[in-house]
Scaffold this motif. Structure first.
Motif, PDB file in Angstrom:
ATOM      1  N   LYS A  63       0.835  -1.199   0.000  1.00  0.00           N
ATOM      2  CA  LYS A  63       0.000   0.000   0.000  1.00  0.00           C
ATOM      3  C   LYS A  63       0.866   1.243   0.000  1.00  0.00           C
ATOM      4  O   LYS A  63       1.820   1.344   0.759  1.00  0.00           O
ATOM      5  CB  LYS A  63      -0.929  -0.026   1.216  1.00  0.00           C
ATOM      6  CG  LYS A  63      -2.093   0.939   1.132  1.00  0.00           C
ATOM      7  CD  LYS A  63      -3.044   0.728   2.305  1.00  0.00           C
ATOM      8  CE  LYS A  63      -3.715  -0.623   2.249  1.00  0.00           C
ATOM      9  NZ  LYS A  63      -4.715  -0.800   3.335  1.00  0.00           N
ATOM     10  N   GLY A  64       0.530   2.178  -0.880  1.00  0.00           N
ATOM     11  CA  GLY A  64       1.301   3.405  -0.991  1.00  0.00           C
ATOM     12  C   GLY A  64       2.436   3.317  -1.986  1.00  0.00           C
ATOM     13  O   GLY A  64       2.990   4.348  -2.393  1.00  0.00           O
ATOM     14  N   ARG A  65       2.788   2.097  -2.400  1.00  0.00           N
ATOM     15  CA  ARG A  65       3.866   1.920  -3.380  1.00  0.00           C
ATOM     16  C   ARG A  65       3.356   1.349  -4.704  1.00  0.00           C
ATOM     17  O   ARG A  65       3.887   1.674  -5.763  1.00  0.00           O
ATOM     18  CB  ARG A  65       4.943   0.983  -2.818  1.00  0.00           C
ATOM     19  CG  ARG A  65       5.594   1.486  -1.552  1.00  0.00           C
ATOM     20  CD  ARG A  65       6.769   0.582  -1.148  1.00  0.00           C
ATOM     21  NE  ARG A  65       6.363  -0.789  -0.881  1.00  0.00           N
ATOM     22  CZ  ARG A  65       6.844  -1.852  -1.527  1.00  0.00           C
ATOM     23  NH1 ARG A  65       7.719  -1.687  -2.501  1.00  0.00           N
ATOM     24  NH2 ARG A  65       6.431  -3.071  -1.215  1.00  0.00           N
ATOM     25  N   PHE A  66       2.356   0.501  -4.629  1.00  0.00           N
ATOM     26  CA  PHE A  66       1.802  -0.138  -5.819  1.00  0.00           C
ATOM     27  C   PHE A  66       0.428   0.462  -6.137  1.00  0.00           C
ATOM     28  O   PHE A  66      -0.337   0.812  -5.219  1.00  0.00           O
ATOM     29  CB  PHE A  66       1.623  -1.642  -5.601  1.00  0.00           C
ATOM     30  CG  PHE A  66       2.894  -2.432  -5.510  1.00  0.00           C
ATOM     31  CD1 PHE A  66       4.139  -1.826  -5.377  1.00  0.00           C
ATOM     32  CD2 PHE A  66       2.841  -3.818  -5.565  1.00  0.00           C
ATOM     33  CE1 PHE A  66       5.304  -2.566  -5.293  1.00  0.00           C
ATOM     34  CE2 PHE A  66       4.003  -4.583  -5.485  1.00  0.00           C
ATOM     35  CZ  PHE A  66       5.233  -3.956  -5.346  1.00  0.00           C
ATOM     36  N   THR A  67       0.137   0.552  -7.418  1.00  0.00           N
ATOM     37  CA  THR A  67      -1.169   1.038  -7.864  1.00  0.00           C
ATOM     38  C   THR A  67      -1.733   0.086  -8.901  1.00  0.00           C
ATOM     39  O   THR A  67      -1.086  -0.179  -9.922  1.00  0.00           O
ATOM     40  CB  THR A  67      -1.057   2.443  -8.465  1.00  0.00           C
ATOM     41  OG1 THR A  67      -0.508   3.335  -7.500  1.00  0.00           O
ATOM     42  CG2 THR A  67      -2.432   2.952  -8.891  1.00  0.00           C
ATOM     43  N   MET A  68      -2.925  -0.429  -8.626  1.00  0.00           N
ATOM     44  CA  MET A  68      -3.587  -1.308  -9.578  1.00  0.00           C
ATOM     45  C   MET A  68      -4.681  -0.540 -10.296  1.00  0.00           C
ATOM     46  O   MET A  68      -5.389   0.269  -9.680  1.00  0.00           O
ATOM     47  CB  MET A  68      -4.199  -2.516  -8.878  1.00  0.00           C
ATOM     48  CG  MET A  68      -4.848  -3.489  -9.845  1.00  0.00           C
ATOM     49  SD  MET A  68      -5.501  -4.953  -9.004  1.00  0.00           S
ATOM     50  CE  MET A  68      -6.182  -5.855 -10.409  1.00  0.00           C
TER      51      MET A  68
END
Length: 123
Positions: A63-68
C-alpha cells in the motif's frame, strides 16, 4: 485465459509496470487480482479490483507503493510498482474470480491464473 507481461530486473527504489490481458469470456470477469510468490513461500495477495471498481484493495506490504488499475473494457489490469524493495522479488500472477469481499485476498477464491512473470529487485 490470462497473460501477464512487464516483469524484469530493477534496482531497489526503482519502478516496474505489469499488465494482465484477459481473453475469452471477459464479460463475466468479476474480480481481477495480482498475487505473488517468492521461492519457498506461499502465494501472497498483492492487489485486486472488483467489477465496476472503483477502488482497488491492497496488501499492507504494498500500500502506498503499488497502484492497480483496470480498464473500462474490464479485460485488462495493470500494476504499477514504485519504490521497489528486494523483498518484492517474486513471480507475479494475474488471477480472476468471484470472491466475496471478505475473501478477496484468498488465492483459492480465484479460478483462472496467468503463467506468471518474474520481478527481481536487486539491492
Amino acid at each position: 485465459q490470462l497473460e501477464e507481461s512487464g516483469g524484469g530486473l530493477v534496482q531497489a527504489g526503482g519502478s516496474l509496470g505489469l499488465t494482465c490481458v484477459a481473453s475469452g469470456a471477459t464479460s463475466s470477469i468479476h474480480t481481477m487480482a495480482w498475487f505473488r510468490q517468492a521461492p519457498g513461500k506461499d502465494r501472497e495477495f498483492v492487489a485486486a479490483i472488483r467489477q465496476g471498481g472503483p477502488n482497488p484493495y491492497y496488501a499492507t506490504s504494498v500500500k502506498g507503493r503499488f497502484t492497480m488499475s483496470r480498464d473500462k473494457s474490464q479485460n485488462t489490469a495493470a500494476l504499477q510498482m514504485n519504490s521497489l524493495k528486494p523483498e518484492d522479488t517474486a513471480v507475479y500472477y494475474c488471477a480472476t474470480g468471484q470472491p466475496i469481499l471478505s475473501a478477496i485476498t484468498r488465492a483459492d477464491m480465484y479460478r483462472t491464473w496467468g503463467q506468471g512473470t518474474q520481478v527481481t529487485v536487486s539491492s
